[in-house]
Design a protein around this motif. Structure first.
Motif, PDB file in Angstrom:
ATOM      1  N   TRP A  13      48.390  70.718  -2.335  1.00 29.97           N
ATOM      2  CA  TRP A  13      47.571  71.579  -3.191  1.00 29.97           C
ATOM      3  C   TRP A  13      47.969  73.038  -3.054  1.00 29.97           C
ATOM      4  O   TRP A  13      47.965  73.791  -4.045  1.00 29.97           O
ATOM      5  N   TYR A  17      48.695  74.517  -6.588  1.00 31.04           N
ATOM      6  CA  TYR A  17      47.677  75.376  -7.191  1.00 31.04           C
ATOM      7  C   TYR A  17      48.265  76.621  -7.870  1.00 31.04           C
ATOM      8  O   TYR A  17      47.944  76.896  -9.036  1.00 31.04           O
ATOM      9  N   VAL A 287      48.385  71.066 -16.398  1.00 26.26           N
ATOM     10  CA  VAL A 287      47.815  70.604 -15.129  1.00 26.26           C
ATOM     11  C   VAL A 287      48.688  69.489 -14.559  1.00 26.26           C
ATOM     12  O   VAL A 287      49.022  69.486 -13.365  1.00 26.26           O
ATOM     13  N   LEU A 321      46.250  62.581  -6.125  1.00 26.42           N
ATOM     14  CA  LEU A 321      45.675  63.896  -6.405  1.00 26.42           C
ATOM     15  C   LEU A 321      45.724  64.192  -7.907  1.00 26.42           C
ATOM     16  O   LEU A 321      44.768  64.727  -8.481  1.00 26.42           O
ATOM     17  N   SER A 322      46.818  63.812  -8.550  1.00 22.64           N
ATOM     18  CA  SER A 322      46.973  64.045  -9.989  1.00 22.64           C
ATOM     19  C   SER A 322      45.924  63.286 -10.790  1.00 22.64           C
ATOM     20  O   SER A 322      45.278  63.837 -11.689  1.00 22.64           O
ATOM     21  N   GLY A 324      43.078  62.144  -9.767  1.00 22.93           N
ATOM     22  CA  GLY A 324      41.741  62.631  -9.462  1.00 22.93           C
ATOM     23  C   GLY A 324      41.346  63.848 -10.273  1.00 22.93           C
ATOM     24  O   GLY A 324      40.191  63.993 -10.690  1.00 22.93           O
ATOM     25  N   ILE A 325      42.306  64.733 -10.534  1.00 17.73           N
ATOM     26  CA  ILE A 325      42.011  65.987 -11.243  1.00 17.73           C
ATOM     27  C   ILE A 325      42.215  65.856 -12.749  1.00 17.73           C
ATOM     28  O   ILE A 325      41.364  66.259 -13.553  1.00 17.73           O
ATOM     29  N   VAL A 328      39.601  63.879 -15.004  1.00 21.46           N
ATOM     30  CA  VAL A 328      38.366  64.600 -15.364  1.00 21.46           C
ATOM     31  C   VAL A 328      38.570  65.351 -16.684  1.00 21.46           C
ATOM     32  O   VAL A 328      37.703  65.330 -17.570  1.00 21.46           O
TER      33      VAL A 328
END
Length: 445
Positions: A13, A17, A287, A321-322, A324-325, A328
Motif C-alpha cells: 500500500w 497509494y 485505481v 488488496l485490489s 478489496g478496494i 467497492v
C-alpha cells in the motif's frame, strides 16, 4: 519488506497509494476535458472521444517505452546498482525526445488525411482535428514527464507522484476553464481550448519534476547529477525490454481507438454516450492501474533482490488488496450510474441513455482486476516480449468480437461494451497460465 523478500499489505500500500493518487489526478485531466466539453455541445463531446483516444495512441508509443525503462530501473534498484538507474533514465530520455519530434512531424503531415478516412461526420472530423493539432505539441513535455515517472516508480520513490499530479490537475482545470469558455479576456476556444490547456498542464508537470529532482532527490546516488554520455550500446541493451512494452501499449490503445471508430459509425449520439462511459471507466481504471503498476515494480525489485520464489505470493497479496478496494467502486458505479454520468454532461437524454452502458462497463472490472494485475506481473518479470504476445491474443479476440457485434450486428451501445468482458477474460487466462508455468524464472535483463 522483510529479509525474506516478503512484502506485507502495508508495504504494498505504501508504494501503491502515491501511484493511485497520481493516476487519479492524471485522470482528472481527461475528466476535466470531457466534463467541460459536455457543457459545450454533443459534437464537441463526441469529437473529444475520438481525438483524446487518437492522441493516446501516439502518446502510448513513448509511454510504453517508459514502462519498459521502469521495469529495468526496478531491477537495477533491487540489485543495488543505483547509478545504473540514472543511466537508464538518461538514455530513455534521449530516446523519447527524438521520438516525440518524429511523431509530431508525422502527425502534422498525415493526421488530416487519416482522420478524413476514418471519421464519417464532417463536424466530428473538424473538431477532432482541431484538438489533435493543438494537443500534439504537449507530447514533448508528456514524454519527458513519463521518464521521470518511470524513475520514481522504479526506485519505489512514489510519494513525489502525488504532489506532481495535484499541481498538474490544478493547472489543467484553470487553463481549461479560461480557454474553453473564455475568461479573463480570452476568447472561448471550445475543444481547441481543451487541447491547449492540457498541453500547458503537461509543461507545468514537467517543470515540477525538474525542480523536485534538483531539490529533493539524491542525484549523486542515482547518477542524475549530470546528463549521462549517450552510449548506443546502452540503448540497445534497453530495447529488448522497452521495445516490446512500447509496441504492446501502442497496439492496446490502438484497438481502443478502433472500438470508438466502430461506435462513431453508429451515430453521434452513440459516440457521446461512449465518451461518458470511457471517462467513467477511467475512474475505476486508475485505481486498478495503481495496483497493477505496483505489482510490476515490486515483482521487478523482488527478482533483482534474488527472491523470485516469492513472486507468486506477492502477486496473490496484490490481487486480494485490489479486489478489496476496486470492488467497492464497481458496486457504487452500478448503484448510482446516473450520478456518475452527471459528472460528464448536463444533457438529460444523454445521461439516461448512458446508464445501461455504464453498468455493463463497470461489471467488466470484476474480471479485469485479475487480468491487469496478472498481466503486469508478467511484464515485471522482464518477459515483455511474452507479455506482448499474450496481449496480442487477447486483443485479436477482442477485435473480432467488436467487428461482429458493432460492425456487423450493430447492437445497442450497452451490448457493445461487453467487449471489455471478453478482453479482460482472455488477458486473465493467458497471463495466469504463463505465470503458473514458471517459464519466466531466471530471466536476466
Amino acid at each position: 519488506m522483510t529479509a525474506t523478500g516478503t512484502y506485507s499489505y502495508r508495504n504494498i500500500w505504501k508504494v501503491a497509494y502515491p501511484i493511485l493518487i497520481s493516476l487519479v489526478m492524471e485522470q482528472m485531466i481527461g475528466l476535466t476535458d470531457t466534463a467541460f466539453l459536455g457543457r459545450v455541445g454533443e459534437i464537441e463531446l463526441g469529437a473529444s472521444a475520438i481525438a483524446i483516444v487518437y492522441y493516446m495512441v501516439l502518446f502510448m508509443i513513448g509511454f510504453g517505452f517508459s514502462i519498459g525503462a521502469q521495469i529495468i530501473i526496478g531491477r537495477r534498484n533491487g540489485e543495488g546498482n543505483y547509478k545504473d538507474t540514472g543511466k537508464v533514465f538518461w538514455h530513455g530520455l534521449y530516446f523519447v525526445l527524438a521520438l516525440s519530434g518524429i511523431l509530431i512531424l508525422l502527425s502534422e503531415v498525415f493526421s488530416p488525411w487519416l482522420m478524413r478516412k476514418i471519421v464519417s461526420s464532417d463536424a466530428i472530423y473538424a473538431a477532432s482535428l482541431s484538438y489533435v493539432r493543438w494537443r500534439l505539441p504537449g507530447m514533448v513535455f508528456a514524454f519527458i514527464t513519463a521518464m521521470f515517472r518511470a524513475f520514481y516508480v522504479g526506485t519505489t520513490q512514489t510519494r513525489t507522484l502525488t504532489l506532481n499530479s495535484i499541481v498538474m490537475v490544478a493547472s489543467n482545470v484553470l487553463f481549461n476553464w479560461i480557454l474553453i469558455f473564455g475568461h479573463f479576456g480570452c476568447p472561448a476556444l471550445g475543444i481547441t481550448g481543451a487541447a491547449i490547456g492540457s498541453s500547458l498542464a503537461e509543461l507545468v508537470s514537467l517543470i515540477f519534476f525538474i525542480v523536485y529532482t534538483k531539490v529533493s532527490c539524491d542525484r549523486q546516488k542515482y547518477g542524475l547529477a549530470r546528463p549521462a554520455r549517450f552510449e548506443l550500446a546502452e540503448l540497445k541493451n534497453m530495447m529488448p525490454v522497452c521495445s516490446w512494452t512500447m509496441v504492446q501499449h501502442t497496439i492496446s490503445v490502438s484497438t481502443w481507438f478502433i472500438f470508438f471508430l466502430y461506435i462513431e459509425h453508429l451515430g453521434e449520439g452513440a459516440l457521446a454516450i461512449s465518451n461518458i462511459v470511457r471517462g467513467a471507466s477511467g475512474l475505476i481504471w486508475v485505481v486498478l492501474q495503481a495496483f497493477s503498476s505496483t505489482c510490476s515494480t515490486l515483482v521487478s525489485n523482488i527478482i533483482g533482490e534474488g527472491h523470485q520464489d516469492k513472486v507468486m505470493s506477492l502477486v496473490k497479496r496484490i490481487l486480494k488488496l485490489s479486489y478489496g478496494i476496486v470492488s467497492v467502486m464497481i458496486i457504487l458505479f452500478c448503484l448510482f450510474p446516473e450520478a456518475i454520468a452527471r459528472i460528464y454532461t448536463d444533457m438529460p437524454d444523454v445521461i439516461a441513455a448512458s446508464v445501461p452502458a455504464l453498468i455493463v462497463m463497470s461489471t467488466s472490472y470484476f474480471i479485469n482486476i485479475a487480468g491487469q494485475v496478472l498481466f503486469l506481473a508478467v511484464s515485471g518479470t522482464g518477459s515483455t516480449k511474452t507479455a506482448f504476445r499474450l496481449e496480442l491474443i487477447a486483443l485479436a479476440v477482442y477485435m473480432f468480437y467488436c467487428w461482429l457485434i458493432i460492425g456487423q450486428l450493430k447492437m445497442d451501445v450497452a451490448v457493445c461494451w461487453t467487449a471489455e468482458h471478453v478482453y479482460a477474460f482472455m488477458l486473465m487466462v493467458c497471463s495466469g497460465l504463463y505465470l503458473r508455468s514458471g517459464r519466466w524464472k531466471n530471466r536476466r535483463i
